[in-house]
Design a protein around this motif. Structure first.
Motif, short mmCIF file in Angstrom:
data_model
loop_
_atom_site.label_atom_id
_atom_site.label_comp_id
_atom_site.label_asym_id
_atom_site.label_seq_id
_atom_site.Cartn_x
_atom_site.Cartn_y
_atom_site.Cartn_z
N VAL A 127 0.83 -1.21 0.00
CA VAL A 127 0.00 0.00 0.00
C VAL A 127 0.86 1.26 0.00
O VAL A 127 2.01 1.23 0.43
CB VAL A 127 -0.95 0.05 1.24
CG1 VAL A 127 -1.93 -1.09 1.23
CG2 VAL A 127 -0.19 0.14 2.55
N ASN A 128 0.25 2.32 -0.49
CA ASN A 128 0.86 3.64 -0.42
C ASN A 128 0.24 4.33 0.80
O ASN A 128 -0.98 4.52 0.84
CB ASN A 128 0.51 4.40 -1.71
CG ASN A 128 1.37 5.63 -1.88
OD1 ASN A 128 2.24 5.91 -1.06
ND2 ASN A 128 1.11 6.37 -2.94
N ARG A 129 1.06 4.65 1.81
CA ARG A 129 0.52 5.20 3.06
C ARG A 129 1.11 6.58 3.35
O ARG A 129 2.31 6.78 3.30
CB ARG A 129 0.81 4.26 4.23
CG ARG A 129 0.34 4.82 5.57
CD ARG A 129 0.56 3.83 6.70
NE ARG A 129 -0.31 2.66 6.58
CZ ARG A 129 -0.26 1.61 7.40
NH1 ARG A 129 0.64 1.56 8.37
NH2 ARG A 129 -1.09 0.60 7.23
N ASP A 130 0.20 7.48 3.68
CA ASP A 130 0.59 8.82 4.12
C ASP A 130 0.25 8.88 5.61
O ASP A 130 -0.93 8.97 5.97
CB ASP A 130 -0.21 9.87 3.31
CG ASP A 130 0.19 11.30 3.66
OD1 ASP A 130 0.62 11.53 4.81
OD2 ASP A 130 0.06 12.18 2.79
N GLU A 131 1.27 8.82 6.46
CA GLU A 131 1.06 8.74 7.92
C GLU A 131 0.21 9.90 8.45
O GLU A 131 -0.71 9.70 9.23
CB GLU A 131 2.41 8.73 8.65
CG GLU A 131 3.22 7.47 8.44
CD GLU A 131 2.69 6.25 9.19
OE1 GLU A 131 1.85 6.43 10.09
OE2 GLU A 131 3.10 5.12 8.86
N LYS A 132 0.55 11.11 8.00
CA LYS A 132 -0.15 12.30 8.50
C LYS A 132 -1.63 12.26 8.10
O LYS A 132 -2.53 12.52 8.89
CB LYS A 132 0.52 13.55 7.93
CG LYS A 132 0.10 14.82 8.65
CD LYS A 132 0.88 16.02 8.13
CE LYS A 132 0.26 17.29 8.68
NZ LYS A 132 0.49 18.43 7.83
N ALA A 159 -3.33 9.58 7.29
CA ALA A 159 -3.97 8.46 7.97
C ALA A 159 -4.47 8.89 9.35
O ALA A 159 -5.59 8.55 9.76
CB ALA A 159 -3.00 7.28 8.10
N GLU A 160 -3.65 9.65 10.08
CA GLU A 160 -4.04 10.12 11.41
C GLU A 160 -5.25 11.05 11.33
O GLU A 160 -6.18 10.94 12.13
CB GLU A 160 -2.86 10.86 12.08
CG GLU A 160 -1.83 9.91 12.67
CD GLU A 160 -0.56 10.63 13.11
OE1 GLU A 160 -0.64 11.84 13.41
OE2 GLU A 160 0.50 9.97 13.15
N GLU A 161 -5.23 11.94 10.35
CA GLU A 161 -6.35 12.87 10.18
C GLU A 161 -7.64 12.12 9.84
O GLU A 161 -8.69 12.39 10.40
CB GLU A 161 -6.06 13.86 9.03
CG GLU A 161 -5.12 14.98 9.41
CD GLU A 161 -4.75 15.84 8.21
OE1 GLU A 161 -5.43 15.75 7.16
OE2 GLU A 161 -3.76 16.60 8.30
N LEU A 162 -7.52 11.16 8.91
CA LEU A 162 -8.70 10.39 8.49
C LEU A 162 -9.26 9.55 9.62
O LEU A 162 -10.47 9.45 9.80
CB LEU A 162 -8.36 9.49 7.29
CG LEU A 162 -8.16 10.20 5.95
CD1 LEU A 162 -7.55 9.27 4.93
CD2 LEU A 162 -9.48 10.74 5.42
#
Length: 274
Positions: free
Chosen positions: A77-82, A84-87
Motif C-alpha cells: 500500500v501507499n501510506r501517508d502517515e499524516k 492516515a491520522e487525520e482520516l
C-alpha cells in the motif's frame, strides 16, 4: 509528499475469511470493520497497489487476488502517515452521535469539523434540503467549507442535533460558530458510483422540497386535473345561504320519519327475524 511511503503489510488469513477493509473505486481504504483481520494492520487512507505481487488496478483485481491469497495476504500500500491520522480522527464518530446514523451501502461516514478563523477565509457553504436530507449544494474554492465538506455531502447532524431541514441546520451552524468558534457535522458521503449519481441528480433538482412526504405521481395527476378544471366551474344560480332582511330564521325540529334504504334484495320480500 514527505510523509508518503510504500509499505508491505502481511495479513494471515484462512480461505474465504473476509478481510474487513473496504476500498473505494481508487482502491483507497475508506472503512475498516472492528474485530476483523485487517484491524490494526491496514489503515484508513491506505491506497492498495499490489496483493501477493499482483498489480491491482481496480476493486475487481483486488478482490480476485484476495480470494487466492490464503494463508497470507501480502498487501502493498501507499501510506501517508499524516493523512492516515487525520482520516482516523474524522471517521471516529462518538457513540451518542453514531446512534442517529442509518448506515447505507455505498456511503462513508465521518465527523467534519469547521473552525472559524477571524478575518480568514469565508464560510463558502450552500445547503438545500431534498427528500428529508440536508445536502451540501455549494462549496466555494478556498473557503472554510472546502477544507472539510464536498458537494453532495448529507449533513446528518449539527453538533449532535439531527437535522432534516436546511433552515434549522443553518441556524444551528451560525449559533455554534458564534458561541464556540467551530461547528461539527456527522457527514454521510457518497462513495459508490450509484450513490454519487443519486447525489448529482438531487443537486440538479430545482424543486426545493419542504421536509415532508412527497405526493405520489397518481395523486399529483388528480390534483392537477382539479386545478385545471376549477376556472371553468360555474357558481350555483342561487346561493344556499340566504342573506339580507328577507333571511328567515330556520329551526330544526326532530321528527320521526321513515326512510327507504336501498339494499341487495330490491323488489323481494324480506323475511322477518325474531
Amino acid at each position: 509528499m514527505g510523509s508518503e511511503k510504500m509499505i508491505e503489510i502481511c495479513i494471515d488469513m484462512e480461505e474465504g475469511e473476509p478481510l474487513g477493509a473496504t476500498p473505494n473505486d481508487k482502491l483507497v481504504i475508506t472503512k475498516i470493520q472492528a474485530g476483523t483481520i485487517s484491524e490494526g494492520k491496514l489503515r484508513i487512507g491506505d491506497q492498495v497497489k499490489k496483493v501477493n505481487g499482483q498489480n491491482c488496478k481496480d476493486c475487481n483485481d483486488f478482490f480476485r487476488a484476495l480470494r487466492f491469497a490464503a494463508p497470507c495476504a501480502k498487501i502493498m500500500v501507499n501510506r501517508d502517515e499524516k493523512k492516515a491520522e487525520e482520516l482516523e480522527a474524522r471517521v471516529h464518530i462518538p457513540e451518542d452521535r453514531a446512534k442517529i446514523i442509518q448506515r447505507r451501502e455505498g456511503y462513508v461516514y465521518e465527523l467534519a469539523t469547521l473552525v472559524w478563523v477571524q478575518n480568514g477565509p469565508k464560510l463558502g457553504l450552500g445547503i438545500k434540503h431534498f427528500q428529508n436530507r440536508v445536502l451540501v449544494s455549494r462549496v466555494d474554492p478556498g473557503s472554510l467549507a472546502e477544507k472539510c465538506l464536498v458537494l453532495g455531502d448529507h449533513l446528518c447532524d449539527v453538533d449532535g442535533i439531527p437535522v432534516s431541514d436546511k433552515d434549522v441546520a443553518r441556524d444551528l451552524l451560525v449559533k455554534n460558530i458564534q458561541e464556540k468558534g467551530k461547528v461539527t457535522f456527522v457527514v454521510e458521503r457518497p462513495d459508490s458510483i450509484d450513490a454519487k449519481q443519486w447525489a448529482k441528480q438531487a443537486l440538479a433538482t430545482n424543486l426545493m422540497q419542504p421536509p415532508s412526504v412527497q405526493m405520489n405521481e397518481d395523486v399529483k395527476g388528480i390534483a392537477s386535473q382539479y386545478r385545471q378544471a376549477l376556472p371553468g366551474l360555474k357558481p350555483p344560480a342561487k346561493s344556499a345561504m340566504s342573506t339580507g332582511p328577507s333571511a328567515r330564521r330556520v329551526s330544526i325540529v326532530e321528527q320521526t320519519q321513515t326512510h327507504e334504504i336501498g339494499h341487495d334484495h330490491e323488489g323481494k320480500a324480506l323475511r322477518k327475524v325474531k
